[in-house]
Design a protein around this motif. Structure first.
Motif, PDB file in Angstrom:
ATOM      1  N   ARG A  71       3.703 -42.517  56.910  1.00  0.00           N
ATOM      2  CA  ARG A  71       4.167 -40.689  56.634  1.00  0.00           C
ATOM      3  C   ARG A  71       5.440 -40.393  56.298  1.00  0.00           C
ATOM      4  NH1 ARG A  71       0.167 -37.883  60.866  1.00  0.00           N
ATOM      5  NH2 ARG A  71      -1.974 -37.899  59.933  1.00  0.00           N
ATOM      6  N   SER A  72       6.880 -41.818  57.286  1.00  0.00           N
ATOM      7  CA  SER A  72       7.695 -41.534  57.376  1.00  0.00           C
ATOM      8  C   SER A  72       8.586 -41.736  56.275  1.00  0.00           C
ATOM      9  CB  SER A  72       8.280 -42.904  58.061  1.00  0.00           C
ATOM     10  OG  SER A  72       8.594 -44.094  57.815  1.00  0.00           O
ATOM     11  N   THR A  73       7.932 -41.978  55.008  1.00  0.00           N
ATOM     12  CA  THR A  73       8.239 -42.127  53.498  1.00  0.00           C
ATOM     13  C   THR A  73       7.866 -41.466  52.209  1.00  0.00           C
ATOM     14  OG1 THR A  73       7.085 -43.864  53.509  1.00  0.00           O
ATOM     15  CG2 THR A  73       8.566 -44.625  53.656  1.00  0.00           C
ATOM     16  N   GLY A  74       6.408 -40.437  53.236  1.00  0.00           N
ATOM     17  CA  GLY A  74       5.688 -39.615  52.533  1.00  0.00           C
ATOM     18  C   GLY A  74       4.750 -40.101  51.423  1.00  0.00           C
ATOM     19  N   ASP A  75       4.028 -41.342  51.703  1.00  0.00           N
ATOM     20  CA  ASP A  75       3.785 -41.838  51.084  1.00  0.00           C
ATOM     21  C   ASP A  75       1.883 -42.055  51.599  1.00  0.00           C
ATOM     22  OD1 ASP A  75       2.183 -43.573  48.829  1.00  0.00           O
ATOM     23  OD2 ASP A  75       3.227 -45.551  49.314  1.00  0.00           O
ATOM     24  N   VAL A  76       1.028 -41.554  52.146  1.00  0.00           N
ATOM     25  CA  VAL A  76       0.107 -41.633  52.866  1.00  0.00           C
ATOM     26  C   VAL A  76      -1.058 -41.453  51.761  1.00  0.00           C
ATOM     27  CG1 VAL A  76      -2.058 -40.414  54.255  1.00  0.00           C
ATOM     28  CG2 VAL A  76       0.795 -39.666  54.232  1.00  0.00           C
ATOM     29  N   PRO A  77      -1.757 -43.100  51.802  1.00  0.00           N
ATOM     30  CA  PRO A  77      -2.312 -43.476  50.889  1.00  0.00           C
ATOM     31  C   PRO A  77      -3.751 -42.627  50.786  1.00  0.00           C
ATOM     32  CG  PRO A  77      -2.816 -44.769  52.447  1.00  0.00           C
ATOM     33  CD  PRO A  77      -1.562 -44.542  52.955  1.00  0.00           C
ATOM     34  N   PRO A  86       9.937 -33.377  38.390  1.00  0.00           N
ATOM     35  CA  PRO A  86       9.893 -34.041  39.260  1.00  0.00           C
ATOM     36  C   PRO A  86      10.224 -33.713  40.223  1.00  0.00           C
ATOM     37  CG  PRO A  86      11.573 -32.754  37.757  1.00  0.00           C
ATOM     38  CD  PRO A  86      10.545 -32.438  36.882  1.00  0.00           C
ATOM     39  N   GLU A  87      10.382 -34.799  41.412  1.00  0.00           N
ATOM     40  CA  GLU A  87      10.073 -34.037  42.799  1.00  0.00           C
ATOM     41  C   GLU A  87      11.281 -34.011  42.978  1.00  0.00           C
ATOM     42  OE1 GLU A  87       8.363 -36.808  45.298  1.00  0.00           O
ATOM     43  OE2 GLU A  87       7.121 -37.629  43.721  1.00  0.00           O
ATOM     44  N   PRO A  88      11.648 -32.705  44.683  1.00  0.00           N
ATOM     45  CA  PRO A  88      12.533 -31.991  44.781  1.00  0.00           C
ATOM     46  C   PRO A  88      12.770 -33.189  45.868  1.00  0.00           C
ATOM     47  CG  PRO A  88      10.682 -31.499  46.202  1.00  0.00           C
ATOM     48  CD  PRO A  88      10.236 -32.127  44.451  1.00  0.00           C
ATOM     49  N   SER A  89      14.189 -33.722  46.584  1.00  0.00           N
ATOM     50  CA  SER A  89      15.329 -34.142  47.623  1.00  0.00           C
ATOM     51  C   SER A  89      14.403 -33.737  48.400  1.00  0.00           C
ATOM     52  CB  SER A  89      16.629 -34.439  46.510  1.00  0.00           C
ATOM     53  OG  SER A  89      16.852 -32.779  46.799  1.00  0.00           O
ATOM     54  N   ALA A  90      13.621 -33.824  49.251  1.00  0.00           N
ATOM     55  CA  ALA A  90      13.064 -33.680  50.386  1.00  0.00           C
ATOM     56  C   ALA A  90      14.002 -34.566  51.337  1.00  0.00           C
ATOM     57  CB  ALA A  90      11.106 -33.482  50.226  1.00  0.00           C
ATOM     58  N   ALA A  91      14.417 -33.723  52.169  1.00  0.00           N
ATOM     59  CA  ALA A  91      14.513 -34.122  53.686  1.00  0.00           C
ATOM     60  C   ALA A  91      13.096 -34.581  54.569  1.00  0.00           C
ATOM     61  CB  ALA A  91      15.735 -33.152  54.218  1.00  0.00           C
ATOM     62  N   VAL A  92      12.620 -35.792  54.366  1.00  0.00           N
ATOM     63  CA  VAL A  92      11.370 -35.980  55.315  1.00  0.00           C
ATOM     64  C   VAL A  92      11.442 -36.267  57.011  1.00  0.00           C
ATOM     65  CG1 VAL A  92       9.592 -37.603  55.516  1.00  0.00           C
ATOM     66  CG2 VAL A  92      10.729 -36.685  52.943  1.00  0.00           C
ATOM     67  N   HIS A  93      10.955 -35.680  57.403  1.00  0.00           N
ATOM     68  CA  HIS A  93      11.275 -36.606  58.838  1.00  0.00           C
ATOM     69  C   HIS A  93       9.846 -36.765  59.307  1.00  0.00           C
ATOM     70  CE1 HIS A  93      14.987 -33.993  59.314  1.00  0.00           C
ATOM     71  NE2 HIS A  93      14.998 -33.766  58.805  1.00  0.00           N
ATOM     72  N   SER A 123      -8.066 -29.464  62.831  1.00  0.00           N
ATOM     73  CA  SER A 123      -7.319 -28.257  62.689  1.00  0.00           C
ATOM     74  C   SER A 123      -6.174 -27.797  61.277  1.00  0.00           C
ATOM     75  CB  SER A 123      -6.868 -27.165  63.935  1.00  0.00           C
ATOM     76  OG  SER A 123      -6.092 -28.221  64.600  1.00  0.00           O
ATOM     77  N   HIS A 124      -5.522 -29.529  61.819  1.00  0.00           N
ATOM     78  CA  HIS A 124      -3.980 -29.379  60.799  1.00  0.00           C
ATOM     79  C   HIS A 124      -3.924 -30.559  60.453  1.00  0.00           C
ATOM     80  CE1 HIS A 124      -3.322 -26.582  64.112  1.00  0.00           C
ATOM     81  NE2 HIS A 124      -2.557 -25.913  63.909  1.00  0.00           N
ATOM     82  N   PRO A 125      -2.682 -30.735  59.233  1.00  0.00           N
ATOM     83  CA  PRO A 125      -2.898 -31.307  58.747  1.00  0.00           C
ATOM     84  C   PRO A 125      -2.496 -32.479  59.179  1.00  0.00           C
ATOM     85  CG  PRO A 125      -1.166 -29.783  57.833  1.00  0.00           C
ATOM     86  CD  PRO A 125      -2.310 -29.496  59.021  1.00  0.00           C
ATOM     87  N   TRP A 126      -2.295 -33.042  60.185  1.00  0.00           N
ATOM     88  CA  TRP A 126      -2.210 -33.776  61.320  1.00  0.00           C
ATOM     89  C   TRP A 126      -2.382 -34.331  61.850  1.00  0.00           C
ATOM     90  CZ3 TRP A 126       1.131 -29.837  60.982  1.00  0.00           C
ATOM     91  CH2 TRP A 126       1.665 -29.026  61.787  1.00  0.00           C
ATOM     92  N   ALA A 182       5.194 -35.324  56.331  1.00  0.00           N
ATOM     93  CA  ALA A 182       4.033 -35.230  54.745  1.00  0.00           C
ATOM     94  C   ALA A 182       2.852 -35.399  56.134  1.00  0.00           C
ATOM     95  CB  ALA A 182       3.857 -36.571  54.540  1.00  0.00           C
ATOM     96  N   GLY A 183       1.678 -34.424  56.130  1.00  0.00           N
ATOM     97  CA  GLY A 183       0.123 -34.661  56.214  1.00  0.00           C
ATOM     98  C   GLY A 183      -0.697 -35.358  55.672  1.00  0.00           C
ATOM     99  N   ARG A 184      -2.108 -35.881  55.745  1.00  0.00           N
ATOM    100  CA  ARG A 184      -2.491 -36.246  55.223  1.00  0.00           C
ATOM    101  C   ARG A 184      -2.837 -36.275  53.570  1.00  0.00           C
ATOM    102  NH1 ARG A 184      -5.747 -33.330  58.047  1.00  0.00           N
ATOM    103  NH2 ARG A 184      -6.706 -34.871  59.798  1.00  0.00           N
ATOM    104  N   TYR A 185      -3.289 -37.272  52.746  1.00  0.00           N
ATOM    105  CA  TYR A 185      -2.673 -37.643  51.777  1.00  0.00           C
ATOM    106  C   TYR A 185      -1.408 -37.162  50.778  1.00  0.00           C
ATOM    107  CZ  TYR A 185      -7.629 -35.500  51.716  1.00  0.00           C
ATOM    108  OH  TYR A 185      -9.072 -36.012  52.679  1.00  0.00           O
TER     109      TYR A 185
END
Length: 357
Positions: free
Chosen positions: A73-79, A50-57, A210-213, A255-258
């Motif tokens: 990205r705001s929903t954590g669903d990066v294709p 189960p996924e944690p109850s993450a607080a996504v910003h 250099s970074h995930p974003w 979330a970053g990429r992927y």
């Protein structure tokens, strides 16, 4: 940041913060302990945790980032994109599609001077090289205290975890874990630790950002790091004196990429590979297609006493929180550090060839 023994309590660990913690543990000897035998990683039946109850910003927008990607990205669903080759992706994991990527850097300006790094201060992330990886799966979140405790309760993992107070909340990443215990957990889920190359592609993408974003430096808007406000972006544990900071719940930043969270900052993460002083020093073992590093990751590996840790953390400044920074430490986690991890899995059935020790 470190303690001299696993029996030390939280106050002992806090008292030792003044001594600092290394970007790598000094010495060249082999690690003292080995993981117990474990079944080979299962193929085609990855456990869905189960996924944690993450607080996504939402993160600040990079130039060139589309509105559609920001919404994802705001929903954590990066294709992953049209070249996604993973098929059905298990809950809690992300597909990293097959293809080439740029690993390492040339002219790395960072010089890690903390105790334990090689005395010559040369970058461990050089040179930049193009590699090819097959598709693989990676946990979207760092493994949490809740998930690790479930493994302990099931009799498949050894008790382990943080010494700092305020670091054992259910949805915080589990820390204070040895490389061996991280491997045991992943194998109990039918997974494995990611290779160093896999971890870096997941953090940087195919073009070597250099970074995930993208290319913007890490900041507290994007990652949990030490800032001008203090460690953990200034978050403190109530009742604890000193600048220990506090690790955040997983997914506390966008979330970053992927669709991966906390690839830099928050908890530093164990990967499968043995440490070498640079990719140049590693040679053919770290080059080509799907490299696994010295000894193809097998345990033990003569002449190699350190495993690799990636990603920076709440404790360290932003120059450690990049997709290419490398750190070394003994797989037994001695002396004690608050490292975490996430798990990976194969898409195609090739796990039987991977070492399980």
């Amino acid at each position: 940041m470190q303690a001299t023994g696993t029996g030390s309590g939280p106050l002992t660990a806090l008292a030792l913060v003044a001594a600092g913690a290394s970007c790598g543990q000094a010495g060249t000897g082999s690690a003292a302990s080995q993981p117990v035998s474990a079944p080979a990683v299962a193929t085609g039946s990855v456990a869905a945790a189960p996924e944690p109850s993450a607080a996504v910003h939402s993160a600040p927008r990079d130039p060139g980032t589309s509105s559609a990607e920001l919404e994802h990205r705001s929903t954590g669903d990066v294709p992953a994109g049209p070249d996604d080759s993973c098929g059905a992706v298990p809950v809690g994991m992300a597909c990293i599609p097959a293809g080439t990527f740029l690993r390492g850097v040339d002219g790395d300006p960072h010089r890690c001077t903390q105790h334990g790094q090689p005395a010559d201060l040369k970058s461990a992330a050089e040179p930049a090289q193009t590699l090819h990886l097959d598709s693989f799966l990676l946990d979207r979140y760092e493994v949490t205290n809740r998930a690790y405790q479930d493994c302990v309760d099931a009799g498949q993992c050894r008790p382990a975890g943080a010494l700092y107070p305020g670091f054992r909340e259910p949805d915080q990443p589990v820390t204070g874990i040895s490389w061996h215990d991280a491997l045991r957990f992943c194998q109990a889920q039918g997974k494995r630790l990611p290779t160093e190359a896999e971890w870096e592609k997941a953090a940087r993408g195919p073009d070597g950002d250099s970074h995930p974003w993208g290319s913007a430096p890490a900041s507290c808007e994007r990652a949990i790091v030490r800032s001008s406000a203090g460690r953990g972006c200034g978050q403190r544990v109530p009742g604890v004196s000193g600048d220990v900071g506090r690790i955040a719940e997983v997914g506390s930043r966008a979330a970053g990429r992927y669709g991966l969270y906390d690839m830099v900052g928050n908890a530093e993460e164990w990967v499968a590979d043995w440490w070498t002083a640079s990719y140049r020093a590693c040679g053919a073992d770290c080059a080509g297609a799907d490299p696994r590093g010295p000894c193809a990751g097998a345990y033990p590996c003569p002449g190699h006493g350190f495993k690799v840790v990636r990603g920076g953390s709440w404790y360290w400044s932003a120059d450690h929180a990049t997709g290419f920074h490398r750190r070394r430490h003994t797989p037994s986690n001695a002396p004690f550090h608050h490292f975490g991890f996430r798990c990976a899995a194969d898409v195609s059935p090739k796990s039987a060839a991977r070492p399980t020790r």
